[in-house]
Motif scaffolding. Structure first.
Motif, PDB file in Angstrom:
ATOM      1  N   ASN A  26     -17.986  32.194 -30.812  1.00 21.13           N
ATOM      2  CA  ASN A  26     -19.255  32.352 -30.221  1.00 21.13           C
ATOM      3  C   ASN A  26     -19.297  32.164 -28.734  1.00 21.13           C
ATOM      4  N   LEU A  27     -18.367  31.569 -28.154  1.00 24.98           N
ATOM      5  CA  LEU A  27     -17.964  31.185 -26.967  1.00 24.98           C
ATOM      6  C   LEU A  27     -17.437  32.579 -26.509  1.00 24.98           C
ATOM      7  N   LEU A  28     -16.748  33.485 -27.213  1.00 23.07           N
ATOM      8  CA  LEU A  28     -16.094  34.738 -26.603  1.00 23.07           C
ATOM      9  C   LEU A  28     -17.063  36.126 -26.911  1.00 23.07           C
ATOM     10  N   SER A  29     -18.152  35.610 -27.678  1.00 18.21           N
ATOM     11  CA  SER A  29     -18.936  36.943 -28.238  1.00 18.21           C
ATOM     12  C   SER A  29     -19.945  37.337 -27.357  1.00 18.21           C
ATOM     13  N   LYS A  30     -20.526  36.514 -26.244  1.00 17.33           N
ATOM     14  CA  LYS A  30     -21.284  36.777 -25.397  1.00 17.33           C
ATOM     15  C   LYS A  30     -20.628  37.072 -23.961  1.00 17.33           C
ATOM     16  N   PRO A  31     -21.113  37.927 -23.035  1.00 15.35           N
ATOM     17  CA  PRO A  31     -20.734  38.538 -21.665  1.00 15.35           C
ATOM     18  C   PRO A  31     -20.736  37.139 -20.731  1.00 15.35           C
ATOM     19  N   VAL A  32     -21.985  36.476 -21.066  1.00 16.13           N
ATOM     20  CA  VAL A  32     -22.334  35.718 -20.049  1.00 16.13           C
ATOM     21  C   VAL A  32     -23.348  34.481 -20.744  1.00 16.13           C
ATOM     22  N   PHE A  33     -23.230  33.379 -20.630  1.00 15.94           N
ATOM     23  CA  PHE A  33     -24.161  32.184 -20.900  1.00 15.94           C
ATOM     24  C   PHE A  33     -24.860  31.873 -19.670  1.00 15.94           C
ATOM     25  N   TYR A  34     -26.117  31.397 -19.809  1.00 15.30           N
ATOM     26  CA  TYR A  34     -26.954  30.703 -18.611  1.00 15.30           C
ATOM     27  C   TYR A  34     -26.963  29.460 -18.885  1.00 15.30           C
ATOM     28  N   ILE A  35     -26.310  28.441 -18.125  1.00 19.26           N
ATOM     29  CA  ILE A  35     -26.455  27.122 -18.161  1.00 19.26           C
ATOM     30  C   ILE A  35     -27.712  26.698 -17.301  1.00 19.26           C
ATOM     31  N   THR A  36     -28.643  26.083 -17.799  1.00 19.44           N
ATOM     32  CA  THR A  36     -29.863  25.726 -16.989  1.00 19.44           C
ATOM     33  C   THR A  36     -29.844  24.099 -16.854  1.00 19.44           C
TER      34      THR A  36
END
Length: 99
Positions: free
Chosen positions: A61-71
């Motif tokens: 899951n962590l590697l599947s997206k190019p970017v995560f937005y931590i709010t």
């Protein structure tokens, strides 16, 4: 050594434009990245955090997206995730990409 140190599902999180305190990141990342299992999060230097997931599902899951937005506190911090490598050097820009 990788299994003994619990690094088989290790991910690097890179924050390019600032980041919350490490104490906040330890609660924000699992919730906002939808992690199912436990994870340990530690601060490396130069904008990097080391995320040690306990489940293969969370690793993928962590590697599947190019970017995560931590709010946090009305601000959104982009975090790119990279596969951890034993030869990782925070002073060098990584050339590895997930395909």
């Amino acid at each position: 050594m990788i299994i003994k140190e619990n690094l088989q599902y290790a991910i690097l999180g890179k924050f390019s434009y600032g980041w919350p305190e490490i104490q906040e990141l330890r609660t924000l990342i699992p919730k906002q990245c939808d992690l199912k299992g436990e994870c340990n999060i530690g601060l490396l230097r130069n904008r990097y955090v080391l995320i040690r997931a306990s489940l293969m599902e969370d690793y993928v899951n962590l590697l599947s997206k190019p970017v995560f937005y931590i709010t946090h506190k009305w601000w959104s911090y982009p975090m790119r995730t990279l596969k951890w490598d034993p030869l990782f050097d925070p002073e060098e820009e990584t050339t590895t990409a997930i395909a």
